[in-house]
Write a protein that holds these residues in place. Structure first.
Motif, short mmCIF file in Angstrom:
data_model
loop_
_atom_site.label_atom_id
_atom_site.label_comp_id
_atom_site.label_asym_id
_atom_site.label_seq_id
_atom_site.Cartn_x
_atom_site.Cartn_y
_atom_site.Cartn_z
N LEU A 151 1.19 -0.77 0.45
CA LEU A 151 0.38 0.57 0.16
C LEU A 151 0.60 1.17 -0.27
CD1 LEU A 151 -2.72 -0.78 2.67
CD2 LEU A 151 -3.20 -0.88 0.56
N CYS A 152 1.62 1.04 1.13
CA CYS A 152 2.72 2.43 1.15
C CYS A 152 3.96 1.88 0.60
CB CYS A 152 2.61 2.96 2.42
SG CYS A 152 1.57 3.25 2.96
N LEU A 153 4.71 3.30 -0.25
CA LEU A 153 6.67 3.11 -0.39
C LEU A 153 6.95 3.47 0.87
CD1 LEU A 153 6.47 4.41 -3.92
CD2 LEU A 153 6.37 2.52 -3.17
N SER A 154 6.97 2.72 2.03
CA SER A 154 7.91 2.52 3.15
C SER A 154 9.37 1.59 3.47
CB SER A 154 6.44 2.55 4.07
OG SER A 154 6.30 0.96 3.99
N GLU A 155 8.75 0.18 2.85
CA GLU A 155 9.83 -0.48 3.47
C GLU A 155 11.14 0.46 3.04
OE1 GLU A 155 10.02 -3.46 4.91
OE2 GLU A 155 8.73 -4.35 3.03
N ARG A 156 11.73 1.24 1.94
CA ARG A 156 13.24 1.84 2.16
C ARG A 156 13.63 2.64 2.44
NH1 ARG A 156 17.47 1.85 -1.12
NH2 ARG A 156 16.75 0.19 -2.45
N LEU A 157 12.59 3.11 3.01
CA LEU A 157 12.61 4.72 4.42
C LEU A 157 12.33 4.19 5.67
CD1 LEU A 157 9.50 7.09 3.22
CD2 LEU A 157 12.04 6.96 3.10
N ALA A 158 12.26 2.36 5.71
CA ALA A 158 12.01 1.94 7.03
C ALA A 158 13.61 1.45 7.37
CB ALA A 158 11.22 0.98 6.98
N PHE A 159 14.32 0.81 6.03
CA PHE A 159 15.97 0.50 6.30
C PHE A 159 16.49 1.48 6.29
CE2 PHE A 159 13.30 -3.15 4.90
CZ PHE A 159 13.97 -4.97 5.89
N GLU A 160 15.98 2.76 5.75
CA GLU A 160 17.13 3.99 5.87
C GLU A 160 17.23 4.09 7.24
OE1 GLU A 160 16.28 7.25 3.69
OE2 GLU A 160 16.33 6.42 1.56
N ALA A 161 16.02 3.79 8.36
CA ALA A 161 16.27 4.30 9.22
C ALA A 161 16.92 3.27 9.96
CB ALA A 161 14.53 4.01 9.75
N CYS A 162 16.50 2.41 9.99
CA CYS A 162 17.33 1.14 10.82
C CYS A 162 19.39 0.74 10.47
CB CYS A 162 16.63 0.12 10.66
SG CYS A 162 16.55 -0.92 9.41
N ALA A 163 18.86 1.04 9.55
CA ALA A 163 20.20 0.88 8.39
C ALA A 163 21.77 1.02 10.10
CB ALA A 163 20.52 1.31 7.49
N ASP A 164 21.77 2.30 10.30
CA ASP A 164 22.51 2.89 11.75
C ASP A 164 22.52 2.04 13.14
OD1 ASP A 164 23.42 4.54 10.14
OD2 ASP A 164 22.43 6.47 10.93
N LEU A 165 21.35 1.66 13.03
CA LEU A 165 21.09 0.75 14.71
C LEU A 165 21.77 -0.68 14.62
CD1 LEU A 165 17.34 1.71 15.61
CD2 LEU A 165 19.09 2.61 16.73
N THR A 166 22.18 -1.31 13.32
CA THR A 166 22.39 -2.16 12.82
C THR A 166 23.56 -2.46 12.71
OG1 THR A 166 20.38 -2.79 11.48
CG2 THR A 166 22.45 -4.07 11.28
N ASN A 167 24.30 -0.85 12.84
CA ASN A 167 25.74 -0.77 11.92
C ASN A 167 25.78 -1.05 13.29
OD1 ASN A 167 26.09 -1.92 9.03
ND2 ASN A 167 25.40 -0.05 8.83
N GLU A 168 24.96 -0.05 14.32
CA GLU A 168 26.13 0.18 15.55
C GLU A 168 25.72 -1.02 16.82
OE1 GLU A 168 23.81 2.43 18.51
OE2 GLU A 168 23.78 3.50 17.54
N LEU A 169 25.15 -1.55 16.22
CA LEU A 169 25.47 -3.54 16.69
C LEU A 169 26.26 -4.21 16.33
CD1 LEU A 169 21.45 -4.49 16.93
CD2 LEU A 169 22.80 -3.72 19.49
#
Length: 257
Positions: A25-43
């Motif tokens: 419904l919404c083009l949200s996946e890429r935006l969401a992964f942009e937001a969580c990439a930093d958290l992933t790499n931080e871990l």
């Protein structure tokens, strides 16, 4: 294009239209992964792991999973163990980061709103069944104006609505939604864009349409055709949809079976 209606005598009307949200419904996946990439790499850095993820790499490996599911799989892939309280901390961080970004930048999948309006006029009940955290889903729907179709009670989240939380490809969220709505899985239809989501629908026994148009928008024709084959051959999609304008005809084909 010929449009079919569920009132035809040779068709069995679907009792509930269940819809995935992210990149359906919404083009949200890429935006969401942009937001969580930093958290992933931080871990990964915290646990002394040399690997780092780009947004594209995260999408390739984890699309269709919520952040909790992604973190569980990340630990298995890179052989480290987060304490439960740290996992909860990062899950909560991610929800906040992603919700803010989606509330600012999310857009609709082209043509989705127009088809939802037709479904509403035809009297089809609708609900969203997502793997993502509910605040993030609601933020996306509100930003694109689809919240008018989906009141809070008609938004189901594997990350939020279930206890304990789950994630597609586990079919629990679909089965839960059907139970709450008072329908059998086979009486519904859903739309999914990812292998994970499609697998959840297949395991729940819900007829589904595989939407691949988003891959044409974001990744190109080759990737779109690759996903069409995956959803059709591996996940047993009843129909493949390249554009939301095709939805009425594909729905009619499912009802005619």
């Amino acid at each position: 294009m010929t449009y079919f209606t569920a009132s035809s005598t040779d068709m069995k009307q679907v009792k509930y239209v269940l819809l995935d949200c992210d990149n359906t419904l919404c083009l949200s996946e890429r935006l969401a992964f942009e937001a969580c990439a930093d958290l992933t790499n931080e871990l990964l850095e915290q646990y002394g792991k040399p690997e780092r993820y780009t947004v594209d790499k995260l999408l390739e490996e984890f699309v269709g999973q919520n952040f909790r599911g992604m973190m569980v799989n990340l630990q298995k892939i890179h052989n480290f163990q987060m304490p439960p309280e740290q996992l909860e901390e990062y899950v909560n961080k991610e929800v906040g980061y992603v919700t803010k970004k989606l509330s600012e930048k999310c857009t609709e999948c082209p043509g989705a709103t127009a088809e939802l309006e037709k479904l509403e006029k035809q009297g089809y009940p609708m609900a969203v069944v997502s793997t993502s955290a509910k605040p993030r889903v609601v933020a996306s729907l509100k930003k694109v104006g689809m919240d008018k179709f989906f009141p809070d009670a008609k938004v189901y989240s594997a990350a939020t609505s279930l206890n304990p939380p789950s994630s597609k490809p586990d079919p629990k969220i679909y089965l839960f939604a059907c139970e709450q709505l008072g329908v059998k899985p086979e009486e519904c239809v859903t739309v999914e864009d990812s292998r994970s989501g499609a697998t959840a629908a297949m395991r729940a026994g819900i007829p589904f349409i595989g939407y691949v148009g988003v891959y044409g928008i974001e990744d190109g024709k080759e990737r779109m055709e690759q996903m069409a084959k995956t959803l059709k051959n591996d996940c047993k999609a009843d129909q493949i949809m390249y554009d939301w304008k095709e939805f009425p005809e594909l729905l009619a084909k499912i009802e005619a079976k």
